[in-house]
Design a protein around this motif. Structure first.
Motif, PDB file in Angstrom:
ATOM      1  N   UNK A  93       9.630   9.994  -1.302  1.00 36.04           N
ATOM      2  CA  UNK A  93       8.870  11.238  -1.203  1.00 36.04           C
ATOM      3  C   UNK A  93       8.331  11.444   0.207  1.00 36.04           C
ATOM      4  N   UNK A  94       8.199  12.719   0.653  1.00 44.82           N
ATOM      5  CA  UNK A  94       7.572  13.000   1.946  1.00 44.82           C
ATOM      6  C   UNK A  94       6.066  13.156   1.846  1.00 44.82           C
ATOM      7  N   UNK A  95       5.486  12.893   0.667  1.00 46.80           N
ATOM      8  CA  UNK A  95       4.060  13.092   0.415  1.00 46.80           C
ATOM      9  C   UNK A  95       3.405  11.738   0.190  1.00 46.80           C
ATOM     10  N   UNK A  96       2.378  11.416   1.003  1.00 50.47           N
ATOM     11  CA  UNK A  96       1.753  10.116   0.852  1.00 50.47           C
ATOM     12  C   UNK A  96       0.275  10.103   1.189  1.00 50.47           C
ATOM     13  N   UNK A  97      -0.391   9.001   0.833  1.00 48.48           N
ATOM     14  CA  UNK A  97      -1.799   8.793   1.167  1.00 48.48           C
ATOM     15  C   UNK A  97      -1.956   7.377   1.710  1.00 48.48           C
ATOM     16  N   UNK A  98      -3.010   7.178   2.488  1.00 47.57           N
ATOM     17  CA  UNK A  98      -3.259   5.888   3.101  1.00 47.57           C
ATOM     18  C   UNK A  98      -4.762   5.705   3.267  1.00 47.57           C
ATOM     19  N   UNK A  99      -5.299   4.576   2.810  1.00 49.66           N
ATOM     20  CA  UNK A  99      -6.724   4.262   2.967  1.00 49.66           C
ATOM     21  C   UNK A  99      -6.854   2.789   3.345  1.00 49.66           C
ATOM     22  N   UNK A 100      -7.584   2.504   4.411  1.00 46.54           N
ATOM     23  CA  UNK A 100      -7.686   1.125   4.882  1.00 46.54           C
ATOM     24  C   UNK A 100      -8.872   0.996   5.828  1.00 46.54           C
TER      25      UNK A 100
END
Length: 299
Positions: A93-100
């Motif tokens: 998918x071209x849709x993502x999330x990132x938390x860090x």
């Protein structure tokens, strides 16, 4: 046909992607490739890995970067990059999330990635800088596109993958248009110049037409010699050289992305003879059209 959109499309070799990124201080994110970053909340530093001075980014700032040597986004220039992986809506998918990061203040970013073939950069993009920085405010269309894209990433729904792809493409056009309108570079001047722009539009609308310097000059409203000089000065090469390169660019895209017969590819590039087309193509790309098609790989 929109010349700016066409030129960008000729460089693209895959679909773009976008990730909503939340970094909690201390945080650092190493980034490679062409793309953009929008600061939605908080602030951060952009640190080029080539030793160039860091740039502070604040809420609402937008930055576009060509691949270069890569860069670091961080809460502080001294914070190293972390090993992180985005969570994608679906595989591929071209849709993502990132938390860090740690437990400190949050910075929210909207990060987009483009696959651009810099080796085939058209002459019009020769003056495109490695970094375009647009400070918050003054670009309402860009702000609206960012808001729509952020909404899709915050709450993915049916059709979000297609919507995100289209919005990321649009965002690149908005970024480059904003830069274009404030730039004095030759590319910007070429697209703003009525005579040169008219000739470029004619070639992009119908690349297979039997254009000559005289016929393009008539489209531009100038006589042959003044037109040729102005075109070469602003675009970076003579009109017919640009036309040949643009024809070959379109032919290469057809060879990469379709199984259209070589005779049709040649005709679309303005050649009635497959032999003449193959000779011109090999001169531009270093290999025959058939071999190029067999070995072309689109990411």
């Amino acid at each position: 046909m929109d010349v700016l959109a066409e030129v960008l499309e000729s460089m693209r070799t895959g679909r773009p992607s976008s990730v909503r990124t939340d970094g909690y201080a201390p945080w650092g994110l190493g980034v490679k490739g062409s793309g953009f970053h929008v600061v939605l909340h908080g602030g951060c530093w952009l640190v080029p890995l080539d030793g160039t001075a860091p740039t502070a980014l604040g809420t609402g700032d937008v930055v576009f970067l060509l691949e270069g040597g890569g860069h670091l986004l961080a809460d502080d220039p001294a914070t190293p990059a972390s090993e992180v992986t985005a969570k994608w809506l679906n595989p591929g998918s071209p849709v993502g999330t990132l938390a860090f990061g740690g437990g400190g203040p949050r910075t929210r970013l909207l990060c987009g990635r483009y696959h651009l073939d810099r080796a085939r950069r058209p002459p019009l993009l020769g003056t495109l800088p490695e970094m375009i920085l647009l400070r918050a405010g003054g670009h309402p269309e860009l702000t609206a596109a960012v808001g729509l894209l952020g909404s899709e990433l915050d709450r993915p729904r049916c059709g979000s993958e297609s919507v995100v792809t289209a919005l990321v493409d649009s965002l690149l056009l908005y970024i480059l248009r904003a830069w274009l309108e404030s730039s004095d570079g030759s590319w910007a001047s070429a697209l703003r110049d009525p005579a040169v722009s008219a000739a470029l539009t004619a070639m992009h609308d119908d690349p297979a037409a039997p254009w000559t310097v005289e016929s393009l000059a008539r489209r531009s409203g100038l006589s042959r010699s003044p037109f040729a000089k102005r075109f070469a000065a602003l675009v970076g090469e003579p009109p017919l050289t640009y036309l040949t390169r643009w024809r070959m660019s379109g032919a290469a895209r057809l060879l990469r992305e379709s199984d259209v017969p070589l005779s049709a590819v040649a005709g679309g590039a303005g050649y009635s003879s497959e032999y003449a087309f193959a000779k011109a193509f090999k001169r531009e790309y270093g290999v025959a059209p058939g071999r190029y098609r067999r070995h072309a790989v689109t990411p």
